[in-house]
Design an enzyme around this catalytic site. Structure first.
Site, PDB file in Angstrom:
ATOM      1  N   ARG A  38      35.295 130.631  24.523  1.00 46.03           N
ATOM      2  CA  ARG A  38      34.613 129.333  24.687  1.00 46.03           C
ATOM      3  C   ARG A  38      33.487 129.415  25.713  1.00 46.03           C
ATOM      4  O   ARG A  38      33.696 129.826  26.856  1.00 46.03           O
ATOM      5  CB  ARG A  38      35.612 128.246  25.092  1.00 46.03           C
ATOM      6  CG  ARG A  38      34.937 126.855  25.164  1.00 46.03           C
ATOM      7  CD  ARG A  38      35.928 125.713  25.359  1.00 46.03           C
ATOM      8  NE  ARG A  38      36.962 125.751  24.348  1.00 46.03           N
ATOM      9  CZ  ARG A  38      38.250 125.961  24.603  1.00 46.03           C
ATOM     10  NH1 ARG A  38      38.663 126.131  25.833  1.00 46.03           N
ATOM     11  NH2 ARG A  38      39.117 125.997  23.623  1.00 46.03           N
TER      12      ARG A  38
ATOM     13  N   CYS B 238      45.428 129.375  26.874  1.00 51.33           N
ATOM     14  CA  CYS B 238      43.976 129.251  27.056  1.00 51.33           C
ATOM     15  C   CYS B 238      43.709 129.710  28.485  1.00 51.33           C
ATOM     16  O   CYS B 238      44.122 129.043  29.438  1.00 51.33           O
ATOM     17  CB  CYS B 238      43.548 127.795  26.855  1.00 51.33           C
ATOM     18  SG  CYS B 238      41.824 127.491  27.295  1.00 51.33           S
TER      19      CYS B 238
ATOM     20  N   CYS C 160      41.680 118.152  25.040  1.00 52.58           N
ATOM     21  CA  CYS C 160      42.201 118.835  26.226  1.00 52.58           C
ATOM     22  C   CYS C 160      42.281 117.856  27.395  1.00 52.58           C
ATOM     23  O   CYS C 160      41.264 117.266  27.766  1.00 52.58           O
ATOM     24  CB  CYS C 160      41.271 119.968  26.633  1.00 52.58           C
ATOM     25  SG  CYS C 160      40.893 121.086  25.303  1.00 52.58           S
TER      26      CYS C 160
ATOM     27  N   CYS D   9      40.338 125.216  45.925  1.00 55.56           N
ATOM     28  CA  CYS D   9      39.448 126.013  45.062  1.00 55.56           C
ATOM     29  C   CYS D   9      37.988 125.701  45.425  1.00 55.56           C
ATOM     30  O   CYS D   9      37.548 124.545  45.294  1.00 55.56           O
ATOM     31  CB  CYS D   9      39.713 125.690  43.600  1.00 55.56           C
ATOM     32  SG  CYS D   9      41.480 125.684  43.199  1.00 55.56           S
TER      33      CYS D   9
ATOM     34  N   CYS E 183      35.603 123.578  43.227  1.00 62.06           N
ATOM     35  CA  CYS E 183      36.077 122.381  42.523  1.00 62.06           C
ATOM     36  C   CYS E 183      35.738 121.057  43.219  1.00 62.06           C
ATOM     37  O   CYS E 183      36.101 120.837  44.377  1.00 62.06           O
ATOM     38  CB  CYS E 183      37.578 122.472  42.298  1.00 62.06           C
ATOM     39  SG  CYS E 183      38.165 121.114  41.247  1.00 62.06           S
TER      40      CYS E 183
ATOM     41  N   CYS F 245      43.080 116.495  44.770  1.00 67.52           N
ATOM     42  CA  CYS F 245      43.936 117.674  44.574  1.00 67.52           C
ATOM     43  C   CYS F 245      44.132 118.414  45.899  1.00 67.52           C
ATOM     44  O   CYS F 245      43.173 118.679  46.627  1.00 67.52           O
ATOM     45  CB  CYS F 245      43.311 118.609  43.541  1.00 67.52           C
ATOM     46  SG  CYS F 245      44.358 120.035  43.184  1.00 67.52           S
TER      47      CYS F 245
ATOM     48  N   CYS G 166      45.909 120.205  24.112  1.00 67.91           N
ATOM     49  CA  CYS G 166      45.827 121.177  25.207  1.00 67.91           C
ATOM     50  C   CYS G 166      45.948 120.383  26.498  1.00 67.91           C
ATOM     51  O   CYS G 166      45.392 119.283  26.598  1.00 67.91           O
ATOM     52  CB  CYS G 166      44.492 121.903  25.163  1.00 67.91           C
ATOM     53  SG  CYS G 166      44.229 123.031  26.554  1.00 67.91           S
TER      54      CYS G 166
HETATM   55  N1  SAM Z   1      44.304 121.769  38.482  1.00 70.04           N
HETATM   56  C1  SAM Z   1      44.482 122.586  37.352  1.00 70.04           C
HETATM   57  C2  SAM Z   1      44.138 124.028  37.609  1.00 70.04           C
HETATM   58  O1  SAM Z   1      43.425 124.339  38.529  1.00 70.04           O
HETATM   59  O2  SAM Z   1      44.590 124.859  36.826  1.00 70.04           O
HETATM   60  C3  SAM Z   1      43.731 122.093  36.142  1.00 70.04           C
HETATM   61  C4  SAM Z   1      42.345 121.528  36.288  1.00 70.04           C
HETATM   62  S1  SAM Z   1      41.095 122.665  36.890  1.00 70.04           S
HETATM   63  C5  SAM Z   1      39.759 121.583  37.187  1.00 70.04           C
HETATM   64  C6  SAM Z   1      40.651 123.597  35.438  1.00 70.04           C
HETATM   65  C7  SAM Z   1      39.609 124.660  35.559  1.00 70.04           C
HETATM   66  O3  SAM Z   1      38.315 124.081  35.650  1.00 70.04           O
HETATM   67  C8  SAM Z   1      39.652 125.589  36.742  1.00 70.04           C
HETATM   68  O4  SAM Z   1      40.600 126.595  36.614  1.00 70.04           O
HETATM   69  C9  SAM Z   1      38.252 126.176  36.744  1.00 70.04           C
HETATM   70  O5  SAM Z   1      38.216 127.353  35.986  1.00 70.04           O
HETATM   71  C10 SAM Z   1      37.418 125.080  36.060  1.00 70.04           C
HETATM   72  N2  SAM Z   1      36.428 124.502  36.989  1.00 70.04           N
HETATM   73  C11 SAM Z   1      36.671 123.623  37.983  1.00 70.04           C
HETATM   74  N3  SAM Z   1      35.545 123.318  38.653  1.00 70.04           N
HETATM   75  C12 SAM Z   1      34.551 124.025  38.069  1.00 70.04           C
HETATM   76  C13 SAM Z   1      33.159 124.149  38.322  1.00 70.04           C
HETATM   77  N4  SAM Z   1      32.577 123.500  39.320  1.00 70.04           N
HETATM   78  N5  SAM Z   1      32.424 124.956  37.521  1.00 70.04           N
HETATM   79  C14 SAM Z   1      33.022 125.630  36.508  1.00 70.04           C
HETATM   80  N6  SAM Z   1      34.329 125.556  36.239  1.00 70.04           N
HETATM   81  C15 SAM Z   1      35.102 124.778  37.001  1.00 70.04           C
HETATM   82 FE1  SF4 Z   2      42.853 121.308  42.047  1.00 64.36          FE
HETATM   83 FE2  SF4 Z   2      40.393 121.715  41.197  1.00 64.36          FE
HETATM   84 FE3  SF4 Z   2      41.811 123.764  42.087  1.00 64.36          FE
HETATM   85 FE4  SF4 Z   2      42.489 122.569  39.732  1.00 64.36          FE
HETATM   86  S1  SF4 Z   2      40.623 123.697  40.168  1.00 64.36           S
HETATM   87  S2  SF4 Z   2      43.859 123.191  41.408  1.00 64.36           S
HETATM   88  S3  SF4 Z   2      41.924 120.455  40.212  1.00 64.36           S
HETATM   89  S4  SF4 Z   2      41.131 121.999  43.304  1.00 64.36           S
END
Ligand code: SAM
Ligand code: SF4
Ligand code: DTB
Length: 326
Positions: free
Chosen positions: A272, A200, A109, A69, A72, A65, A140
């Site tokens: 949740r 959500c 989801c 973030c 992530c 990606c 979802c």
């Molecule tokens: N890329 C899209 C986005 O960011 O909206 C969808 C997938 S993203 C992985 C979905 C959510 O997963 C993020 O908004 C975050 O809240 C959660 N998430 C990702 N990594 C995480 C982590 N290490 N611990 C807890 N929640 C996490």
């Molecule tokens: Fe990409 Fe992870 Fe950020 Fe979603 S949360 S936009 S998958 S880096």
């Protein structure tokens, strides 16, 4: 907009959309027994406190990606050992959905590690939504940012929920993500709403934010024109290679407080208990259910990280007398 909801006792109650930070702070500062009593009272007014909504997650497009973030494991910016994969095939997704249904999930989801979907990919996701829905599951997806047209296409495919988290307070957002803004997030949420898809939307705690940030996040969620139907509260899963790997763990009672405040401020929403259960004691999870959490992700994997095994979760639910919401 209808901002009144009929609760289980038949009373028509106002759902507030004018939560100030001072209001939310006052909730966080309540003595724990008072906070939990208030949360439980509202929980019981809107839901059966013994019912838990069960969702199963599948990562349909993993890794690679472009967003940064800091939490992530799927960002290209960090070396976490998560390899970039292509979008899964329709057949493989439907097989996973059938398995999830057989295990007792009511919602499936599908998550993709995209900043936003390309049109060609969105066609494929729409076919997945149609196929999963035809199995009798709620659908979802979480695909990153959407414009209005993309939200409409997902709605036409029969999508029930779109997950798009605000993640934290507006002030702390820039310390966690630099490749998009809080406004971008709010814009996508508005497009999803406008298309008539259920929202959500929640966030992550334990990222090194202050209580004021948790207050800001909940106040923002609870002041949206309509509350998200589903509010995932994630405890950060600290993944090696991400910038947040070394952050101190958040106190469990502060996590339970965050759940309780979400329940009180958004009483008709499903809250949740999301990521982070793998490292959470049964006792902390039980407190979360007592604080008003009424949904979990079920199955041994979240998107890329572990979640409790199904037999462990079934045993916990049995011990607590909790049943899946059908
Ligand atoms: N890329 C899209 C986005 O960011 O909206 C969808 C997938 S993203 C992985 C979905 C959510 O997963 C993020 O908004 C975050 O809240 C959660 N998430 C990702 N990594 C995480 C982590 N290490 N611990 C807890 N929640 C996490
Ligand atoms: Fe990409 Fe992870 Fe950020 Fe979603 S949360 S936009 S998958 S880096
Ligand atoms: C949400 O709020 N939590 C889920 C779901 N929405 C998509 C994702 C949690 C991901 C945890 C880290 C991982 O497994 O990669």
């Amino acid at each position: 907009m209808d901002d009144r909801t009929t609760n289980l006792t038949g009373h028509v109650d106002p759902i507030r959309h004018d939560w100030t930070r001072a209001d939310v702070r006052a909730l966080f500062e309540r003595p724990f027994p008072e906070l939990l009593f208030q949360a439980q009272t509202l929980h019981r007014a809107y839901f059966d406190p013994c019912e838990v909504q069960i969702s199963t997650l599948l990562s349909i497009k993993t890794g690679g990606c472009p967003e940064d973030c800091a939490y992530c494991p799927q960002s290209v910016h960090y070396d976490t050992g998560v390899a970039a994969e292509k979008l899964m095939s329709l057949d493989a997704v439907l097989k996973a959905a059938r398995d999830a249904k057989a295990s007792g999930a009511s919602r499936f989801c599908m998550g993709a590690a995209w900043r936003s979907p390309k049109d060609r990919d969105l066609d494929k996701v729409c076919a997945m939504v149609e196929g999963v829905k035809a199995l009798g599951l709620e659908t979802c997806v979480t695909l990153g940012m959407l414009d209005g047209g993309q939200a409409q296409r997902l709605k036409s495919a029969g999508l029930d929920y779109y997950n798009h988290n605000l993640d934290t307070s507006p002030e702390f957002y820039g310390a966690i993500i630099s490749t998009r803004t809080y406004e971008d997030r709010l814009d996508t949420l508005a497009h999803v709403r406008q298309a008539g898809i259920h929202v959500c939307c929640g966030g992550i705690v334990g990222m090194g934010e202050s209580r004021e940030d948790r207050i800001g996040m909940i106040a923002t969620l609870a002041s949206l024109p309509e509350h998200p139907e589903s509010v995932p509260i994630n405890m950060l899963v600290r993944v090696a290679g991400t910038p947040l790997m070394q952050i101190d763990a958040l106190d469990a009672f502060e996590f339970v407080r965050t759940i309780a405040v979400a329940r009180i401020t958004m009483p008709a929403s499903v809250v949740r208990l999301s990521a982070g259960r793998e490292d959470m004691s049964e006792e902390t999870q039980a407190l979360c259910f007592l604080a008003g959490a009424n949904s979990i992700f079920y199955g041994p994997k979240l998107l890329t990280t572990p979640n409790p095994a199904q037999d462990r979760d079934r045993a916990l639910m049995d011990k607590l007398g909790l049943v899946p919401r059908l």
